[in-house]
Design an enzyme around this catalytic site. Structure first.
Site, PDB file in Angstrom:
ATOM      1  N   HIS A 306      17.225  36.252  26.469  1.00 46.98           N
ATOM      2  CA  HIS A 306      17.825  36.460  25.151  1.00 46.98           C
ATOM      3  C   HIS A 306      17.788  37.947  24.839  1.00 46.98           C
ATOM      4  CE1 HIS A 306      18.524  36.093  20.814  1.00 46.98           C
ATOM      5  NE2 HIS A 306      19.007  34.895  21.086  1.00 46.98           N
ATOM      6  N   ASP A 364      19.396  27.091  23.950  1.00 49.68           N
ATOM      7  CA  ASP A 364      20.452  26.371  24.662  1.00 49.68           C
ATOM      8  C   ASP A 364      19.948  25.593  25.864  1.00 49.68           C
ATOM      9  OD1 ASP A 364      22.476  27.219  23.002  1.00 49.68           O
ATOM     10  OD2 ASP A 364      22.598  29.141  24.013  1.00 49.68           O
TER      11      ASP A 364
HETATM   12  N1  ACO Z   1      18.625  34.604  34.980  1.00 46.71           N
HETATM   13  C1  ACO Z   1      18.277  35.548  35.875  1.00 46.71           C
HETATM   14  N2  ACO Z   1      18.131  36.856  35.553  1.00 46.71           N
HETATM   15  C2  ACO Z   1      18.344  37.214  34.272  1.00 46.71           C
HETATM   16  C3  ACO Z   1      18.708  36.269  33.291  1.00 46.71           C
HETATM   17  C4  ACO Z   1      18.834  34.920  33.676  1.00 46.71           C
HETATM   18  N3  ACO Z   1      19.178  33.982  32.793  1.00 46.71           N
HETATM   19  N4  ACO Z   1      18.861  36.895  32.111  1.00 46.71           N
HETATM   20  C5  ACO Z   1      18.611  38.195  32.335  1.00 46.71           C
HETATM   21  N5  ACO Z   1      18.288  38.397  33.637  1.00 46.71           N
HETATM   22  C6  ACO Z   1      17.897  39.669  34.240  1.00 46.71           C
HETATM   23  C7  ACO Z   1      19.112  40.563  34.451  1.00 46.71           C
HETATM   24  O1  ACO Z   1      19.664  40.409  35.739  1.00 46.71           O
HETATM   25  C8  ACO Z   1      18.515  41.935  34.255  1.00 46.71           C
HETATM   26  O2  ACO Z   1      17.885  42.307  35.470  1.00 46.71           O
HETATM   27  P1  ACO Z   1      17.809  43.868  35.910  1.00 46.71           P
HETATM   28  O3  ACO Z   1      17.045  44.586  34.833  1.00 46.71           O
HETATM   29  O4  ACO Z   1      17.100  43.839  37.235  1.00 46.71           O
HETATM   30  O5  ACO Z   1      19.239  44.345  36.012  1.00 46.71           O
HETATM   31  C9  ACO Z   1      17.431  41.736  33.193  1.00 46.71           C
HETATM   32  O6  ACO Z   1      17.057  40.344  33.311  1.00 46.71           O
HETATM   33  C10 ACO Z   1      17.908  42.015  31.763  1.00 46.71           C
HETATM   34  O7  ACO Z   1      19.108  41.289  31.517  1.00 46.71           O
HETATM   35  P2  ACO Z   1      20.280  41.814  30.561  1.00 46.71           P
HETATM   36  O8  ACO Z   1      21.542  41.098  30.908  1.00 46.71           O
HETATM   37  O9  ACO Z   1      20.321  43.312  30.576  1.00 46.71           O
HETATM   38  O10 ACO Z   1      19.751  41.363  29.141  1.00 46.71           O
HETATM   39  P3  ACO Z   1      20.638  41.167  27.828  1.00 46.71           P
HETATM   40  O11 ACO Z   1      19.708  41.286  26.687  1.00 46.71           O
HETATM   41  O12 ACO Z   1      21.839  42.034  27.824  1.00 46.71           O
HETATM   42  O13 ACO Z   1      21.181  39.667  28.016  1.00 46.71           O
HETATM   43  C11 ACO Z   1      21.435  37.310  27.885  1.00 46.71           C
HETATM   44  C12 ACO Z   1      20.676  38.561  27.365  1.00 46.71           C
HETATM   45  C13 ACO Z   1      22.940  37.554  27.819  1.00 46.71           C
HETATM   46  C14 ACO Z   1      21.107  36.131  26.970  1.00 46.71           C
HETATM   47  C15 ACO Z   1      20.959  37.045  29.345  1.00 46.71           C
HETATM   48  O14 ACO Z   1      19.572  36.795  29.368  1.00 46.71           O
HETATM   49  C16 ACO Z   1      21.721  35.869  29.972  1.00 46.71           C
HETATM   50  O15 ACO Z   1      22.816  36.089  30.515  1.00 46.71           O
HETATM   51  N6  ACO Z   1      21.164  34.620  29.914  1.00 46.71           N
HETATM   52  C17 ACO Z   1      21.854  33.434  30.394  1.00 46.71           C
HETATM   53  C18 ACO Z   1      22.885  32.964  29.391  1.00 46.71           C
HETATM   54  C19 ACO Z   1      22.274  32.331  28.162  1.00 46.71           C
HETATM   55  O16 ACO Z   1      21.386  31.494  28.254  1.00 46.71           O
HETATM   56  N7  ACO Z   1      22.768  32.730  26.963  1.00 46.71           N
HETATM   57  C20 ACO Z   1      22.295  32.132  25.691  1.00 46.71           C
HETATM   58  C21 ACO Z   1      21.707  33.152  24.772  1.00 46.71           C
HETATM   59  S1  ACO Z   1      21.036  32.368  23.345  1.00 46.71           S
HETATM   60  C22 ACO Z   1      22.319  32.096  22.266  1.00 46.71           C
HETATM   61  O17 ACO Z   1      23.356  32.687  22.310  1.00 46.71           O
HETATM   62  C23 ACO Z   1      22.128  31.064  21.174  1.00 46.71           C
END
Ligand code: ACO
Length: 430
Positions: A306, A364
């Protein structure tokens, strides 16, 4: 709110910038005079470091996994309250007295019917239209029906518009569902509570009597509480930005619904469910964990991570409990999706990659399993989110309109296109 100041030095020029301190949470540097003083803008794509407003509604501490509505922890509201009480709290700032609650419930209940001519909108859509497409259109269209509540300078009209939207969202959402599955619309029934009425409008058919299951109704009501507000997220910021131009409230909420539709926002619960279905059985979890950790694989564990929560999403904990309650009530003893979810969560929470990146289950992760078990198709998941979030959008919109310092929202940019050049005719272009 107290304030102090900081100094920013640009080249050899120093400017004083006020620091504003809120009640809890990070302070902010007030840069509203920065352009006037330095000729520079700030640059913050995705607004990761920008507070766009002052707000008294919702507080999140992402590191600690805390979510408060008007100061009350989400866990307490979900355990002891109901959704309409939460609506009152978000809108008016305090929990209602018994008399206020009865009056509020009565007023919402008496606004649940939609103008009969709305039915014609539905018949204009294809049967396979996505229910979110229908919601964007129908909520926007409410402004064409209720001219007596579109004058935003009148507090009474703002209140009436708010009531209408909170009350009519379940009716429109159920109509979108009924149209989608080819069944006749079911009209609201005033003796039922808000969520029971919604379940009935979705799942009753004229051929037989429908009895609302109180366990499912309570579980869905709790899901609505969990989704009611989440401070300045993408859809809420969209509502505020649309409203800042003076657009009518129905149009603003339609804009919020459009933004929520995106898979990075309200569409993630659908993605999480699809992922659990794809994994299928617990023995395949290690394969998917490895994919999620592989830098060369775009796969991510859906329902994990998140932008704000770097700890367990407090809503996910409540959601997990609700999932078990719903499956027990429905006699679903062995749901393979739940088995996969529980084991996946346990494995991920012990995995160095997820620990180091602070990736925890978000709301979610479990909501899709629960809504599916209740009988909702995946295309309705985001619609349910929109229904619940409507009150948050309205509370945030009202707060903005009532803020005397409110101005039209107008971000600036860093221009990286072509410098000024002269027009050339087609004949001269080589
Ligand atoms: N699985 C594996 N790796 C992940 C995940 C995941 N679900 N989420 C983040 N990471 C990793 C990224 O690859 C990144 O790695 P790095 O630093 O080596 O490049 C690091 O963790 C940080 O991730 P970001 O994408 O920079 O974090 P951001 O805050 O931008 O994204 C997000 C948050 C979009 C929710 C992300 O965690 C994600 O895509 N999760 C899956 C989708 C999801 O569940 N969304 C629901 C959000 S809740 C809602 O909207 C009600």
């Amino acid at each position: 709110m107290s304030s102090s100041s900081s100094t920013l030095t640009v080249d050899d020029k120093s400017v004083d910038l006020a620091i504003k301190t809120g009640v809890i949470g990070p302070s902010v540097v007030d840069i509203s005079k920065l352009y006037g003083q330095t000729g520079m803008f700030t640059y913050d794509p995705g607004f990761t470091s920008t507070a766009s407003c002052e707000s008294k509604i919702t507080y999140i501490d992402g590191d600690e996994g805390v979510l408060l509505y008007r100061g009350y922890p989400i866990e307490q509201l979900a355990e002891h309250g109901d959704f309409l009480e939460t609506c009152y709290l978000l809108l008016y700032g305090e929990l209602p007295t018994a008399a206020q609650k009865a009056d509020f419930d009565y007023r919402v209940t008496r606004h649940t019917m939609v103008h009969d001519q709305m039915n014609r909108f539905f018949t204009g859509f294809r049967r396979d239209a996505h229910p979110m497409a229908i919601m964007v259109a129908c909520v926007g269209a409410l402004s064409a029906f209720y001219h007596d509540s579109t004058d935003i300078s009148d507090p009474h009209q703002r209140m009436v518009a708010s009531m209408r939207m909170i009350a009519k969202m379940p009716t429109l959402a159920a109509m979108a569902y009924k149209y989608h599955v080819g069944q006749p619309f079911v009209y609201p029934q005033n003796e039922l509570d808000y969520t029971s009425n919604f379940l009935r409008m979705c799942f009753a058919v004229p051929a037989e009597e429908y009895k609302v299951n109180p366990v499912l109704s309570r579980a869905l009501d709790r899901i609505f509480i969990l989704h009611a507000d989440h401070e300045q997220n993408a859809s809420t910021s969209t509502v505020r930005l649309a409203g800042s131009s003076g657009a009518n409230p129905f149009a603003c909420i339609a804009a919020g619904i459009a933004c929520l539709w995106g898979p990075a926002h309200g569409g993630a619960n659908e993605a999480a469910l699809k992922m659990l279905e794809e994994i299928g059985t617990p023995d395949r979890i290690p394969e998917y964990i490895a994919k999620a950790k592989d830098k060369n694989d775009p796969f991510r564990l859906m329902g994990f991570g998140h932008r704000v929560y770097k700890n367990y999403d407090p809503r996910a904990r409540i959601m997990q409990k609700t999932t078990h309650e719903v499956l027990n009530e429905l006699g679903i003893k062995d749901d393979p999706l739940l088995d996969v979810a529980v084991e996946l969560e346990q494995i991920a929470l012990k995995d160095e990659y997820f620990i180091e990146k602070k990736l925890y289950p978000n709301i979610d992760f479990y909501s899709g399993i629960t809504l599916k078990a209740m009988g909702f198709p995946t295309s309705m998941f985001t619609v349910l989110f929109a229904l619940a979030r409507t009150v948050g959008w309205i509370a945030q919109w009202s707060e903005m309109i009532e803020d005397p310092s409110q101005r039209i929202g107008r971000p600036r940019q860093l221009y990286v296109g072509s410098p000024k050049r002269d027009y050339v005719t087609v004949a001269q272009r080589g």
